[in-house]
Design an enzyme around this catalytic site. Structure first.
Site, PDB file in Angstrom:
ATOM      1  N   TYR A 157      28.459 -17.134   2.665  1.00  0.00           N
ATOM      2  CA  TYR A 157      27.242 -17.541   3.370  1.00  0.00           C
ATOM      3  C   TYR A 157      27.446 -18.890   4.060  1.00  0.00           C
ATOM      4  O   TYR A 157      27.139 -19.052   5.246  1.00  0.00           O
ATOM      5  CB  TYR A 157      26.066 -17.618   2.404  1.00  0.00           C
ATOM      6  CG  TYR A 157      24.842 -18.280   3.013  1.00  0.00           C
ATOM      7  CD1 TYR A 157      24.152 -17.665   4.051  1.00  0.00           C
ATOM      8  CD2 TYR A 157      24.405 -19.528   2.569  1.00  0.00           C
ATOM      9  CE1 TYR A 157      23.046 -18.281   4.638  1.00  0.00           C
ATOM     10  CE2 TYR A 157      23.306 -20.138   3.142  1.00  0.00           C
ATOM     11  CZ  TYR A 157      22.634 -19.514   4.173  1.00  0.00           C
ATOM     12  OH  TYR A 157      21.553 -20.131   4.746  1.00  0.00           O
ATOM     13  N   LYS A 161      27.440 -19.664   8.193  1.00  0.00           N
ATOM     14  CA  LYS A 161      26.533 -20.618   8.838  1.00  0.00           C
ATOM     15  C   LYS A 161      27.318 -21.702   9.581  1.00  0.00           C
ATOM     16  O   LYS A 161      26.922 -22.137  10.668  1.00  0.00           O
ATOM     17  CB  LYS A 161      25.598 -21.249   7.806  1.00  0.00           C
ATOM     18  CG  LYS A 161      24.633 -20.277   7.152  1.00  0.00           C
ATOM     19  CD  LYS A 161      23.647 -19.669   8.146  1.00  0.00           C
ATOM     20  CE  LYS A 161      22.598 -20.640   8.604  1.00  0.00           C
ATOM     21  NZ  LYS A 161      21.579 -20.001   9.474  1.00  0.00           N
TER      22      LYS A 161
END
Length: 374
Positions: A157, A161
């Site tokens: 994750y 990002k």
């Protein structure tokens, strides 16, 4: 600078932050049109927004962020895009290919569409997790955009990002279809809380199962500075206003900003207790096990997940990066956002805490019933 007369696109418009931003845009700006782009558009939201529209047109674009034709329709004629849509996964429940597909490829397609359709401003919602903490748990207290920090992101994750953020910053200054240039801005909010936060709701459920005693998952001294959702949304609005103002566009464009507020530094666990204590919840004095043992257990669960992956989907409730994040002091100032785009928190800590607690009180009976049924 006002956004009056603009056509704005909000991706992730039905999400926690996206919905708050949409409501703020409708309340404070005389927009020509606001376009909601989300994978699942909630009918209750569009119905509720109708009373706030005034002369603003509300359009719905439902579908996947990776659908290039959908993006073209949503961006055609728009002047600003708020890209809040993202898959959030801190425990490894989502396949990494899906995470990167939505968070990175989707962002790339959206940027390309903005260039083709001559959208002049692009605001991307990044995450504090792109900054760290690193695997050693080195702290940052009151950091800023110039703070040097060695960080090797291992969690998919966080990696997704970071890659999406870099795409946005590199796209700044690209020539648009109409000959103008794209201005991009990246915002890194702290942990966002407030009405509708599913993470706070999850901790409340765990507390109900534990006899109204919250689990302590972070040490008291591991202080962070969460940001209230209303302040995070206002930071996005101020970024868009700054990108539209000629005198600020050059300063803000191509930069990233930490978005925090005046919520006092506090550990994640003690924050949960602060908003739930008025509802009768207590909290464990110390974590169930010492940090080194929890770290070893997280490592063993990650090994088990890797062994089982070809045969069975197993998602550990905790991993090493999440454990380190929850137990590392990691706080940042919003002063650069204040200086460059005029951002000042709208809601102080007492108001933000009260609003969050009131929302939790409103859903508590339902959650007690849900937990008892299970």
């Amino acid at each position: 600078m006002s956004l009056a007369g603009d056509v704005c696109v909000v991706t992730g418009a039905c999400g926690f932050l996206g919905e708050r931003l949409v409501r703020m845009l409708l309340e404070e700006e005389r927009l020509s049109e606001i376009r909601l782009l989300d994978r699942n558009i909630r009918p209750d939201l569009t119905h509720a927004l109708k009373d706030s529209l005034g002369e603003t047109k509300l359009s719905v674009f439902e579908g996947d962020i990776r659908d290039s034709e959908l993006l073209k329709r949503a961006c055609r004629g728009a002047s600003v895009v708020f890209h809040t849509a993202s898959l959030i996964d801190v425990i490894g429940a989502i396949d990494p290919s899906e995470l990167f597909g939505v968070n990175v490829k989707g962002t790339q397609l959206l940027l390309e569409t903005c260039v083709q359709e001559s959208v002049s401003s692009f605001i991307y919602t990044s995450s504090i997790e792109v900054a760290g903490p690193n695997v050693r748990g080195d702290p940052i207290i009151g950091g800023n955009e110039e703070t040097q920090y060695v960080c090797c992101l291992k969690f998919p994750y966080s990696q997704s990002k970071k890659e999406a953020e870099q795409l946005c910053l590199r796209a700044h200054g690209e020539v648009l279809g109409n000959g103008a240039r794209l201005a991009t801005c990246v915002l890194r909010p702290m942990y966002i809380y407030g009405e509708g936060c599913r993470f706070t709701l999850g901790h409340m459920r765990d507390g109900i199962r534990n006899g109204d005693v919250l689990l302590r998952i972070s040490r008291r001294e591991a202080k962070v500075n969460p940001v209230y959702v209303g302040n995070a949304a206002f930071g996005h609005l101020q970024a868009a206003r700054a990108l539209k103002a000629p005198q600020r566009r050059a300063a803000v464009g191509g930069n990233f900003y930490y978005i925090s507020d005046d919520t006092p530094p506090i550990s994640y666990s003690d924050f949960n207790h602060a908003v739930l204590a008025p509802l009768g919840f207590g909290i464990q004095t110390r974590p169930v096990l010492p940090f080194p043992i929890l770290y070893l257990m997280a490592f063993l669960m990650e090994l088990l997940q890797a062994v089982l992956r070809p045969f069975l989907k197993f998602t550990p409730p905790m991993n090493r990066q999440l454990l380190v994040m929850l137990n590392t002091s990691f706080s940042f100032s919003y002063q650069k956002a204040h200086r460059d785009m005029g951002y000042t928190p709208r809601h102080d800590w007492e108001e933000a805490r009260q609003r969050t607690t009131d929302w939790l009180a409103s859903v508590l009976p339902r959650e007690r019933e849900r937990v008892s049924v299970k």
